[in-house]
Design a protein around this motif. Structure first.
Motif, mmCIF file in Angstrom:
data_model
loop_
_atom_site.group_PDB
_atom_site.id
_atom_site.type_symbol
_atom_site.label_atom_id
_atom_site.label_comp_id
_atom_site.label_asym_id
_atom_site.label_seq_id
_atom_site.Cartn_x
_atom_site.Cartn_y
_atom_site.Cartn_z
ATOM 1 N N PRO A 91 0.934 -1.088 -0.029
ATOM 2 C CA PRO A 91 -0.006 -0.005 -0.038
ATOM 3 C C PRO A 91 0.813 1.253 0.134
ATOM 4 C CG PRO A 91 -0.096 -1.299 2.168
ATOM 5 C CD PRO A 91 0.649 -1.925 1.172
ATOM 6 N N ILE A 92 0.368 2.362 -0.900
ATOM 7 C CA ILE A 92 1.216 3.505 -0.713
ATOM 8 C C ILE A 92 0.814 4.497 0.357
ATOM 9 C CG2 ILE A 92 1.646 5.595 -2.174
ATOM 10 C CD1 ILE A 92 0.902 3.573 -4.621
ATOM 11 N N ASP A 93 1.695 4.589 1.204
ATOM 12 C CA ASP A 93 1.311 5.410 2.596
ATOM 13 C C ASP A 93 1.366 6.879 2.048
ATOM 14 O OD1 ASP A 93 1.179 3.071 3.949
ATOM 15 O OD2 ASP A 93 3.257 2.973 4.275
ATOM 16 N N THR A 94 2.336 7.382 1.251
ATOM 17 C CA THR A 94 2.239 9.052 0.953
ATOM 18 C C THR A 94 2.762 9.162 -0.718
ATOM 19 O OG1 THR A 94 2.931 11.087 1.816
ATOM 20 C CG2 THR A 94 4.603 9.162 1.779
ATOM 21 N N VAL A 95 2.368 10.083 -1.159
ATOM 22 C CA VAL A 95 2.874 10.554 -2.619
ATOM 23 C C VAL A 95 3.543 11.895 -2.428
ATOM 24 C CG1 VAL A 95 1.995 10.936 -4.598
ATOM 25 C CG2 VAL A 95 1.027 9.298 -3.336
ATOM 26 N N ILE A 96 4.787 11.968 -2.998
ATOM 27 C CA ILE A 96 5.660 13.206 -3.239
ATOM 28 C C ILE A 96 5.448 13.647 -4.748
ATOM 29 C CG2 ILE A 96 7.786 14.269 -3.120
ATOM 30 C CD1 ILE A 96 8.336 12.018 -0.991
ATOM 31 N N ASN A 97 4.774 14.617 -4.898
ATOM 32 C CA ASN A 97 4.574 15.323 -6.409
ATOM 33 C C ASN A 97 5.609 16.284 -6.696
ATOM 34 O OD1 ASN A 97 3.668 15.873 -8.746
ATOM 35 N ND2 ASN A 97 1.693 16.486 -8.106
ATOM 36 N N HIS A 118 10.049 8.973 6.590
ATOM 37 C CA HIS A 118 10.970 8.111 7.473
ATOM 38 C C HIS A 118 10.621 8.294 8.904
ATOM 39 C CE1 HIS A 118 14.622 6.555 9.307
ATOM 40 N NE2 HIS A 118 14.296 5.258 8.323
ATOM 41 N N GLU A 119 10.881 9.427 9.316
ATOM 42 C CA GLU A 119 10.619 9.898 10.793
ATOM 43 C C GLU A 119 9.312 9.430 11.267
ATOM 44 O OE1 GLU A 119 11.341 13.926 11.578
ATOM 45 O OE2 GLU A 119 13.527 13.782 10.534
ATOM 46 N N ARG A 120 8.286 9.288 10.445
ATOM 47 C CA ARG A 120 7.073 9.205 10.730
ATOM 48 C C ARG A 120 6.524 7.525 10.782
ATOM 49 N NH1 ARG A 120 3.630 12.516 6.965
ATOM 50 N NH2 ARG A 120 2.032 10.982 7.327
ATOM 51 N N GLY A 121 7.598 6.833 9.960
ATOM 52 C CA GLY A 121 7.322 5.403 10.128
ATOM 53 C C GLY A 121 6.875 4.837 8.715
ATOM 54 N N ILE A 122 7.039 5.740 7.788
ATOM 55 C CA ILE A 122 5.929 5.494 6.453
ATOM 56 C C ILE A 122 7.229 4.664 5.711
ATOM 57 C CG2 ILE A 122 5.664 6.417 4.308
ATOM 58 C CD1 ILE A 122 4.255 8.741 5.565
ATOM 59 N N ARG A 123 6.625 3.422 5.202
ATOM 60 C CA ARG A 123 7.449 2.586 4.590
ATOM 61 C C ARG A 123 7.481 2.751 3.065
ATOM 62 N NH1 ARG A 123 9.222 -2.119 6.906
ATOM 63 N NH2 ARG A 123 11.151 -1.927 5.188
ATOM 64 N N THR A 124 6.455 2.731 2.467
ATOM 65 C CA THR A 124 6.402 2.881 0.972
ATOM 66 C C THR A 124 5.831 4.119 0.652
ATOM 67 O OG1 THR A 124 5.740 0.538 1.146
ATOM 68 C CG2 THR A 124 5.520 1.596 -1.081
ATOM 69 N N LEU A 125 6.150 4.780 -0.498
ATOM 70 C CA LEU A 125 5.835 6.069 -1.089
ATOM 71 C C LEU A 125 6.043 5.815 -2.444
ATOM 72 C CD1 LEU A 125 8.411 7.996 -1.289
ATOM 73 C CD2 LEU A 125 8.192 7.868 1.074
ATOM 74 N N LEU A 126 5.371 6.753 -3.133
ATOM 75 C CA LEU A 126 5.320 6.997 -4.554
ATOM 76 C C LEU A 126 5.808 8.508 -5.009
ATOM 77 C CD1 LEU A 126 4.488 5.875 -7.234
ATOM 78 C CD2 LEU A 126 2.191 6.943 -7.044
ATOM 79 N N VAL A 127 6.829 8.405 -5.957
ATOM 80 C CA VAL A 127 7.462 9.728 -6.327
ATOM 81 C C VAL A 127 6.732 10.097 -7.692
ATOM 82 C CG1 VAL A 127 9.399 11.154 -6.536
ATOM 83 C CG2 VAL A 127 9.383 9.613 -4.639
ATOM 84 N N HIS A 128 6.089 11.101 -7.853
ATOM 85 C CA HIS A 128 5.566 11.436 -8.886
ATOM 86 C C HIS A 128 6.630 12.680 -9.789
ATOM 87 C CE1 HIS A 128 1.859 9.793 -9.832
ATOM 88 N NE2 HIS A 128 1.636 9.993 -8.686
ATOM 89 N N HIS A 129 7.467 12.319 -10.615
ATOM 90 C CA HIS A 129 8.563 13.092 -11.214
ATOM 91 C C HIS A 129 8.194 13.475 -12.859
ATOM 92 C CE1 HIS A 129 9.957 9.209 -12.828
ATOM 93 N NE2 HIS A 129 10.000 8.837 -11.598
#
Length: 193
Positions: A91-97, A118-129
């Motif tokens: 599951p995607i925990d957060t997205v960085i656009n 990382h500090e908040r404990g999020i493991r999986t994220l998606l980076v939109h570049h």
């Protein structure tokens, strides 16, 4: 002769003038200019301090074609974990656009948001570049830098180009290592076995 007469007239006019004493002090300029200079210097120092914390390199980058897949896995990451990442099963925990951002803003945003995640404990994220087909100086410049920057961040243990449903070649899945609290919890759980 005129120049000789002019020289004498000048010497006579200046005969009662005494030279100014040399002063080693530097006097500030007018108040408006001084406050503007101080403000600009303060802003430059603040920018430098922020950039000093951001260790992501800005030197030359190896260009990547906008349609290329980017991938990376640190030693020790299990193959099954990496397969789940690249197939979009986590599951995607957060997205960085980062799309439509300037190079400097994208660099700062990626650095700050990824470290905060990382500090908040999020493991999986998606980076939109994005693909950056019209980017200058070459197509895919931001994607190329994201590929380089993610490798430089110790929190990142793996990344892979996203599935089409999540942005395809214009996005990247990122897997972060566990933070200190998560590692301690994991140690305690395994110690009870």
């Amino acid at each position: 002769m005129k120049s000789h007469d002019q020289s004498n007239a000048f010497s006579e006019a200046m005969s009662d003038v005494t030279p100014l004493k040399q002063d080693d002090k530097v006097w500030p300029s007018s108040g408006d200019k001084d406050s503007l200079a101080k403000r600009l210097k303060r802003e430059a120092l603040e920018r430098q301090q922020q950039e000093d914390a951001n260790y992501l390199r800005v030197e030359a980058v190896d260009p990547i074609d906008p349609y290329d897949f980017i991938c990376f896995k640190k030693d020790g990451v299990q193959e099954g974990v990496y397969k789940n990442l690249r197939t979009g099963k986590y599951p995607i925990d957060t997205v960085i656009n980062l799309r439509q951002q300037s190079y400097d803003k994208a660099r700062q945003a990626l650095f700050e948001q990824l470290r905060l995640a990382h500090e908040r404990g999020i493991r999986t994220l998606l980076v939109h570049h994005g693909l950056g087909l019209q980017a200058k100086p070459f197509p895919g410049v931001l994607k190329s830098y994201v590929n380089q920057w993610l490798r430089q961040m110790p929190e990142v243990i793996a990344f892979h180009t996203a599935l089409k449903a999540h942005g395809g070649q214009g996005a990247t899945y990122v897997l972060l290592q566990k933070n200190t609290v998560q590692k301690q919890t994991n140690r305690e759980r395994h110690a009870k076995r």
